[in-house]
Design a protein around this motif. Structure first.
Motif, short mmCIF file in Angstrom:
data_model
loop_
_atom_site.label_atom_id
_atom_site.label_comp_id
_atom_site.label_asym_id
_atom_site.label_seq_id
_atom_site.Cartn_x
_atom_site.Cartn_y
_atom_site.Cartn_z
N PHE A 83 0.99 -1.25 -0.01
CA PHE A 83 -0.08 -0.16 0.01
C PHE A 83 0.85 1.25 -0.10
CE2 PHE A 83 -2.31 3.47 2.00
CZ PHE A 83 -3.48 3.51 1.34
N VAL A 84 0.45 2.02 -0.91
CA VAL A 84 1.36 3.44 -0.85
C VAL A 84 0.51 4.64 -0.94
CG1 VAL A 84 2.65 4.83 -2.56
CG2 VAL A 84 3.04 2.29 -2.52
N GLY A 85 0.72 5.65 -0.07
CA GLY A 85 -0.24 6.77 0.19
C GLY A 85 0.74 7.91 -0.29
N VAL A 86 0.13 8.83 -1.23
CA VAL A 86 0.92 9.86 -1.72
C VAL A 86 0.18 11.23 -1.04
CG1 VAL A 86 1.78 11.27 -3.71
CG2 VAL A 86 1.71 8.73 -3.65
N PRO A 173 8.02 14.17 11.03
CA PRO A 173 8.06 13.06 9.98
C PRO A 173 7.38 13.43 8.64
CG PRO A 173 7.85 11.95 12.45
CD PRO A 173 7.64 13.70 12.32
N LEU A 174 7.77 13.17 7.46
CA LEU A 174 7.34 13.76 6.52
C LEU A 174 7.23 12.57 5.42
CD1 LEU A 174 6.47 16.49 5.08
CD2 LEU A 174 8.65 16.15 4.11
N VAL A 175 8.02 11.50 5.57
CA VAL A 175 8.01 10.23 4.85
C VAL A 175 8.42 9.04 5.66
CG1 VAL A 175 9.14 9.24 2.70
CG2 VAL A 175 8.85 11.85 2.73
N TRP A 176 7.57 8.15 5.44
CA TRP A 176 7.77 7.05 6.28
C TRP A 176 7.26 5.66 5.67
CZ3 TRP A 176 4.59 10.98 8.35
CH2 TRP A 176 3.10 10.58 8.14
N CYS A 177 7.65 4.43 6.10
CA CYS A 177 7.19 3.33 5.78
C CYS A 177 7.19 2.48 7.11
CB CYS A 177 8.42 2.48 4.77
SG CYS A 177 9.92 2.17 5.58
N GLY A 183 1.95 -7.26 4.78
CA GLY A 183 2.03 -6.30 3.88
C GLY A 183 2.97 -5.02 4.39
N ARG A 184 3.24 -4.35 3.46
CA ARG A 184 4.17 -2.97 3.44
C ARG A 184 3.46 -1.92 2.85
NH1 ARG A 184 10.14 -4.54 0.87
NH2 ARG A 184 10.94 -5.98 2.73
N VAL A 185 3.65 -0.76 3.98
CA VAL A 185 3.05 0.60 3.59
C VAL A 185 4.28 1.39 3.37
CG1 VAL A 185 1.37 2.09 4.56
CG2 VAL A 185 0.98 -0.27 5.00
N PHE A 186 4.22 2.47 2.47
CA PHE A 186 4.83 3.57 2.13
C PHE A 186 4.22 4.75 2.10
CE2 PHE A 186 6.64 6.53 -0.92
CZ PHE A 186 7.91 6.76 0.01
N TYR A 187 4.58 5.76 2.75
CA TYR A 187 3.84 7.22 2.58
C TYR A 187 4.70 8.22 2.42
CZ TYR A 187 1.12 11.29 3.64
OH TYR A 187 0.60 12.69 3.60
N THR A 188 4.46 9.25 1.52
CA THR A 188 5.04 10.49 1.60
C THR A 188 4.02 11.71 1.24
OG1 THR A 188 6.58 11.82 0.00
CG2 THR A 188 5.03 10.31 -1.24
N GLY A 208 10.97 4.39 -5.94
CA GLY A 208 11.77 3.62 -4.72
C GLY A 208 10.72 3.17 -3.64
N GLY A 209 9.59 3.91 -3.22
CA GLY A 209 8.71 3.75 -2.45
C GLY A 209 7.52 2.73 -2.93
N ILE A 210 7.28 2.66 -4.08
CA ILE A 210 6.40 1.78 -4.62
C ILE A 210 7.09 0.37 -4.79
CG2 ILE A 210 5.01 1.11 -6.74
CD1 ILE A 210 4.43 4.09 -7.28
N ASN A 211 8.19 0.30 -5.16
CA ASN A 211 8.92 -0.85 -5.33
C ASN A 211 9.23 -1.56 -4.18
OD1 ASN A 211 9.33 -0.88 -8.07
ND2 ASN A 211 11.37 0.11 -8.05
N TRP A 212 9.33 -0.57 -3.00
CA TRP A 212 9.40 -1.35 -1.69
C TRP A 212 8.37 -2.00 -1.22
CZ3 TRP A 212 7.43 -0.49 3.06
CH2 TRP A 212 7.92 -1.06 4.05
N ALA A 213 7.27 -1.23 -1.40
CA ALA A 213 5.77 -1.64 -0.89
C ALA A 213 5.48 -2.89 -1.60
CB ALA A 213 4.77 -0.48 -1.06
N ALA A 214 5.83 -2.87 -2.81
CA ALA A 214 5.40 -4.08 -3.73
C ALA A 214 6.58 -5.37 -3.70
CB ALA A 214 5.40 -3.58 -5.21
N ARG A 215 7.42 -5.25 -2.88
CA ARG A 215 8.66 -6.00 -2.67
C ARG A 215 9.33 -6.19 -4.17
NH1 ARG A 215 8.02 -8.38 2.50
NH2 ARG A 215 6.09 -7.96 3.12
#
Length: 218
Positions: A83-86, A173-177, A183-188, A208-215
């Motif tokens: 999951f990615v939040g922008v 904090p501004l960007v985190w995972c 599952g994995r979550v990334f937010y910017t 990079g954030g999407i790739n990390w969240a999607a493994r």
């Protein structure tokens, strides 16, 4: 074959003019993108990687999911989906407590759109390892209702001394995972203006954030 990504952009409150630019940027990163504002797309989610490697909430706002969509998104992430939040993804689903836990924090306010600096805390993460130690950027520098540090792994924080109107202090904090279930979550928090999505560093940040969240990346 490129990874398939669901980009969800429904808004029931403020709508960002930059949404089309954001969708185009994610496509330009090389993903096979299904972009939608139809809540039924979330209701149809199955297991992780079937068919989506990640779900991206791109500047969503207000209540954007049905009860069935909430249940499917929750099981998708808990079973290993990404999951990615922008940006305004932190302005959505205030009536669903799980979403606040999933994302890590909820939007409170922002000062004027202006230049500032983000301090990179993790120089090894795929979303931030290409960035300078102090990243100059122009954005809204979101404040959050609570500081998520401790519940998330902070990748970058805002330096409030470099812009006007910050409301969280030295630890902002501004960007985190984080991980949620399997599952994995990334937010910017960045990504307010259309111009952001043309910025090569910001595009690499998203990739990079999407790739990390999607493994798809370590």
């Amino acid at each position: 074959m490129s990874a398939r990504i669901l980009v969800y952009t429904r808004t029931t409150a403020y709508r960002h003019d930059s949404i089309p630019a954001g969708v185009a940027a994610v496509r330009a990163l090389g993903f096979d993108v299904d972009a939608t504002e139809d809540p039924q797309a979330l209701e149809a989610l199955e297991g992780p990687l079937d068919p989506y490697a990640a779900v991206v909430f791109l500047s969503t706002s207000g209540e954007v999911l049905t009860d069935a969509g909430r249940a499917r998104l929750r099981s998708y992430v808990e079973e290993g989906g990404g999951f990615v939040g922008v940006h305004a993804a932190a302005c959505a689903e205030y009536d669903w407590p799980y979403y606040g836990e999933l994302l890590g924090a909820r939007f409170a306010r922002h000062p004027a759109h202006q230049p500032g600096k983000a301090v990179i805390e993790d120089r090894d993460h795929p979303a931030t390892r290409h960035l300078p130690a102090a990243w100059e950027f122009t954005d809204e520098w979101y404040d959050f209702r609570t500081n998520p540090r401790g519940a998330v792994h902070v990748l970058a924080r805002a330096d409030e001394s470099t812009y006007d109107g910050g409301g969280m202090g030295a630890d902002h904090p501004l960007v985190w995972c984080r991980e949620q279930g399997a599952g994995r979550v990334f937010y910017t928090a960045l990504g307010h203006a259309s111009e952001a999505y043309d910025d090569p560093d910001f595009r690499a940040h998203l990739l990079g954030g999407i790739n990390w969240a999607a493994r798809l990346a370590d």
